[in-house]
Design an enzyme around this catalytic site. Structure first.
Site, PDB file in Angstrom:
ATOM      1  N   LYS A   1      38.359  51.236  52.971  1.00 16.83           N
ATOM      2  CA  LYS A   1      39.299  51.968  51.679  1.00 16.83           C
ATOM      3  C   LYS A   1      40.363  50.963  51.351  1.00 16.83           C
ATOM      4  CE  LYS A   1      42.551  54.648  54.457  1.00 16.83           C
ATOM      5  NZ  LYS A   1      43.925  54.104  53.786  1.00 16.83           N
ATOM      6  N   THR A   2      40.947  50.358  52.353  1.00 15.55           N
ATOM      7  CA  THR A   2      41.890  49.299  51.738  1.00 15.55           C
ATOM      8  C   THR A   2      41.428  48.162  50.958  1.00 15.55           C
ATOM      9  OG1 THR A   2      43.303  49.827  53.700  1.00 15.55           O
ATOM     10  CG2 THR A   2      43.824  47.995  52.426  1.00 15.55           C
TER      11      THR A   2
ATOM     12  N   ASP B   1      47.210  56.092  48.079  1.00 13.91           N
ATOM     13  CA  ASP B   1      46.239  55.893  49.548  1.00 13.91           C
ATOM     14  C   ASP B   1      46.657  57.244  50.367  1.00 13.91           C
ATOM     15  OD1 ASP B   1      44.813  55.061  51.225  1.00 13.91           O
ATOM     16  OD2 ASP B   1      45.998  53.442  52.050  1.00 13.91           O
ATOM     17  N   GLU B   2      45.674  57.569  51.192  1.00 11.49           N
ATOM     18  CA  GLU B   2      45.708  58.666  52.045  1.00 11.49           C
ATOM     19  C   GLU B   2      46.185  60.001  51.566  1.00 11.49           C
ATOM     20  OE1 GLU B   2      44.650  58.302  54.968  1.00 11.49           O
ATOM     21  OE2 GLU B   2      45.291  56.165  55.833  1.00 11.49           O
TER      22      GLU B   2
ATOM     23  N   GLN C   1      40.087  63.860  57.634  1.00 12.01           N
ATOM     24  CA  GLN C   1      41.099  63.101  58.567  1.00 12.01           C
ATOM     25  C   GLN C   1      42.605  63.738  58.285  1.00 12.01           C
ATOM     26  OE1 GLN C   1      40.374  58.956  59.440  1.00 12.01           O
ATOM     27  NE2 GLN C   1      39.189  59.199  57.785  1.00 12.01           N
TER      28      GLN C   1
ATOM     29  N   ARG D   1      37.485  56.634  66.253  1.00 13.60           N
ATOM     30  CA  ARG D   1      38.207  55.435  66.698  1.00 13.60           C
ATOM     31  C   ARG D   1      37.401  54.545  67.441  1.00 13.60           C
ATOM     32  NH1 ARG D   1      40.825  55.585  62.608  1.00 13.60           N
ATOM     33  NH2 ARG D   1      39.329  57.345  62.272  1.00 13.60           N
TER      34      ARG D   1
END
Length: 643
Positions: free
Chosen positions: A30-31, A218-219, A249, A603
């Site tokens: 995503k970044t 973002d987020e 998330q 993770r």
């Protein structure tokens, strides 16, 4: 620029006008999408200063600035977009426009120490108790009210005591008045006042709408009410809101994050484009398929299905332990094998647990095996305040001269013996060369000339009587009984209960100390209190100078967000541990627990382990544990049982 992106990422990057929601699964890049989208806007002729990108941490903002800077150098662009956190955005807006709210432009931003001092002053002025728990509660209520955009009279205090209901509103009002008098803002004001400014002064809002017609967040699943409204207000005219996030998330509701903000995006922006980033570049297929199967049991989500081109990988290892010792023995043994046989660095391995008290047993085994570790986002078990408090009381049972333990415990709970008096007692001990408690006994008996108020004498006598009682318990009972009675007779749980926010976690750590005493008695032929304290002191002061610098990671699952490891162990997969007992009464809370488990699973890059214990010694007794519903929701074909 887009030749390294997949088709879905390119679709998001090349979207220019109108609202867009990018549902970005774990490890989906995503970044890269956010940074490339900014670069693409500039390439298409949008002036960099017309773009504002907002994220949640300074670290994330810094990384984004660095990546975009590299892309813009390639495009030979000298100016830069605004890239910042929500709070730094608020600070910038306030610095430019705060005069509209009655402040001066040269306001100061108070840090935590400044705001604490101000609040304590307000409480003192209103004759409100400034004891630690009360102060922390008021601080939390002020922060919560600002992030929820609530004025003094808007707050629901029905869950608080009648004393808080009566005193807090006046304190909050005075706190705000004194901030204004000092021309100062606290950290939460940076959001709270920004929303106020935009709502009360539409002409100012319009200036910022024109300044940044392109807004990226973002987020987005982590936004609270104030952050959500800042975004909504800024894009009212342009409708150019580009948000990236993953409702699966969303694990920070206790911080004020509202998953509904991202779930309702299409309602807030009818006709919005939705792009799903489902290709995961981190994990093996078996791990992702199991995580997908788990999260599908949540109703409040936006549909997506993570997949990987990295191959199936190994099945998820599933170990059913007889008890918590067997669990820790397996996990630490397997970590040692991964390090020595498969050459996986310790830094690429993590133990995830739901609550902090679970770290203790793994720490004990790791120390025994001399495997270096670090607690990420937390404190090692034997260094936790509540554990050290009880150990200090236990030390006074066996020693009259432990001055450090005396200083630590004399005001647990508060006895009205201040720092000045404690220092004088300590100085007197040195002068007359007498053990600390013997000096105190002499003071109570009037055999020493140091002046004490009658109330202080009574309080000191009560403390000495308590230690004498505990010494009698210790003579007659076992080690575990001594620990339990120390907790009971000091009313330590009542002392912890004053801070409602940390009570459950701290109580669990104290109860785990009881478990440690129980284990200790089963391990030694002569389990004396002195030996017990000696062992724990050595654990708490481990000399790591001999150990290699590389360390294993231990952390709660909450602290795992944004991290990745070659091998991850999710331990304690049992009902009332994970999902946590506090989630029993709420379907929404269970869904957040499931999202938390999903985050932990995703993770892992190469290997994922689940461990379950059939029985645990918890809360002072053996308990038969039930398998976590989350493990039942994962199809068996993704798991391999290890015996």
């Amino acid at each position: 620029m887009t030749h390294t992106l997949n088709p879905h990422q390119i679709s998001a990057v090349k979207h220019i006008d109108g609202p867009l929601l990018v549902i970005a699964g774990a490890g989906s890049g995503k970044t890269r999408v956010v940074t490339n989208r900014i670069a693409y806007l500039i390439q298409e002729g949008i002036a960099p200063n017309k773009i504002c990108a907002v994220t949640f941490t300074n670290k994330a903002a810094g990384e984004m600035q660095e990546r975009i800077g590299q892309l813009l150098v390639e495009q030979n662009v000298s100016s830069h977009p605004t890239i910042c956190t929500f709070h730094s955005l608020g600070a910038r807006i306030m610095r430019e426009s705060i005069q509209h709210l009655g402040y001066k432009a040269d306001f100061v931003i108070y840090d935590e120490d400044d705001t604490s001092k101000l609040l304590r002053g307000c409480m003192q002025s209103l004759d409100i108790s400034k004891e630690s728990a009360q102060f922390k509660l008021f601080r939390k209520l002020i922060s919560h009210s600002k992030n929820q955009l609530q004025e003094v009279g808007d707050m629901d205090l029905s869950d608080e005591s009648s004393q808080v209901q009566a005193s807090f509103p006046a304190c909050y009002k005075l706190y705000q008045e004194r901030l204004l008098q000092a021309n100062a803002l606290d950290f939460d004001d940076l959001l709270y006042l920004t929303v106020r400014l935009f709502r009360e002064h539409p002409e100012v809002l319009e200036q910022y709408q024109q300044k940044w017609p392109y807004l990226l967040i973002d987020e987005y699943q982590d936004t609270n009410r104030a952050q959500y409204l800042i975004a909504q207000l800024l894009v009212q005219k342009s409708n150019n809101l580009f948000v990236v996030g993953d409702p699966d998330q969303s694990i920070y509701s206790w911080r004020g994050a509202n998953v509904r903000n991202i779930l309702n995006f299409e309602r807030d922006f009818p006709g919005a484009k939705i792009v799903r980033l489902e290709q995961n570049y981190r994990s093996r297929k078996n791990i992702l398929d199991a995580a997908n199967a788990l999260i599908k049991h949540n109703k409040n989500r936006l549909e997506k299905n993570l997949y990987s081109d990295r191959g199936d990988g190994e099945k998820i290892s599933y170990y059913i332990a007889e008890d918590e010792h067997d669990e820790a023995d397996f996990v630490v043994g397997e970590i040692d094998r991964l390090r020595n046989e498969e050459m996986i660095p310790l830094s690429e391995i993590c133990i995830f647990y739901r609550t902090n008290f679970q770290s203790r047993r793994f720490e004990d085994y790791l120390l025994r095996m001399r495997i270096p570790y670090q607690i990420i986002g937390g404190i090692s078990f034997y260094q936790r305040r509540e554990v050290k408090d009880i150990l200090a009381f236990l030390r006074l049972i066996v020693s009259d001269q432990d001055i450090v333990s005396f200083e630590r415990t004399i005001n647990i709970p508060k006895r009205g013996i201040g720092d000045t008096t404690i220092n004088k007692i300590c100085q007197l001990c040195e002068q007359i060369d007498t053990p600390t408690l013997a000096t105190c006994r002499a003071l109570v008996a009037g055999e020493q000339t140091m002046r004490l108020r009658e109330k202080q004498k009574i309080a000191l006598k009560e403390f000495l009587d308590l230690i004498d009682e505990l010494r009698e318990v210790h003579k007659q009972g076992c080690l575990q009984t001594t620990v339990i009675e120390t907790i009971k007779r000091t009313n330590y749980f009542d002392y912890l209960r004053q801070d409602k926010e940390t009570f459950e976690d701290r109580r669990a750590n104290v109860e785990e100390l009881i478990t440690k005493a129980h284990e200790f008695e089963g391990f030694y032929e002569d389990p004396t209190l002195t030996l017990f304290l000696e062992e724990l002191s050595l654990k708490g002061n481990l000399d790591e100078s001999d150990l290699e610098a590389e360390k294993l990671n231990l952390m709660t699952v909450h602290n795992s967000k944004g991290l990745e490891f070659d091998a991850a162990f999710l331990v304690g997969m049992e009902e009332d541990l994970f999902p946590h007992a506090n989630s029993r009464s709420s379907y929404e809370a269970v869904e957040e627990e499931r999202r938390l488990c999903y985050v932990g699973m995703t993770r892992a890059k190469e290997r994922l382990y689940f461990t379950v214990s059939k029985t645990r010694f918890m809360w002072g007794s053996y308990r038969v544990m039930r398998l976590s519903r989350f493990l039942k929701e994962i199809p068996r074909n993704y798991l391999k049982t290890i015996s």
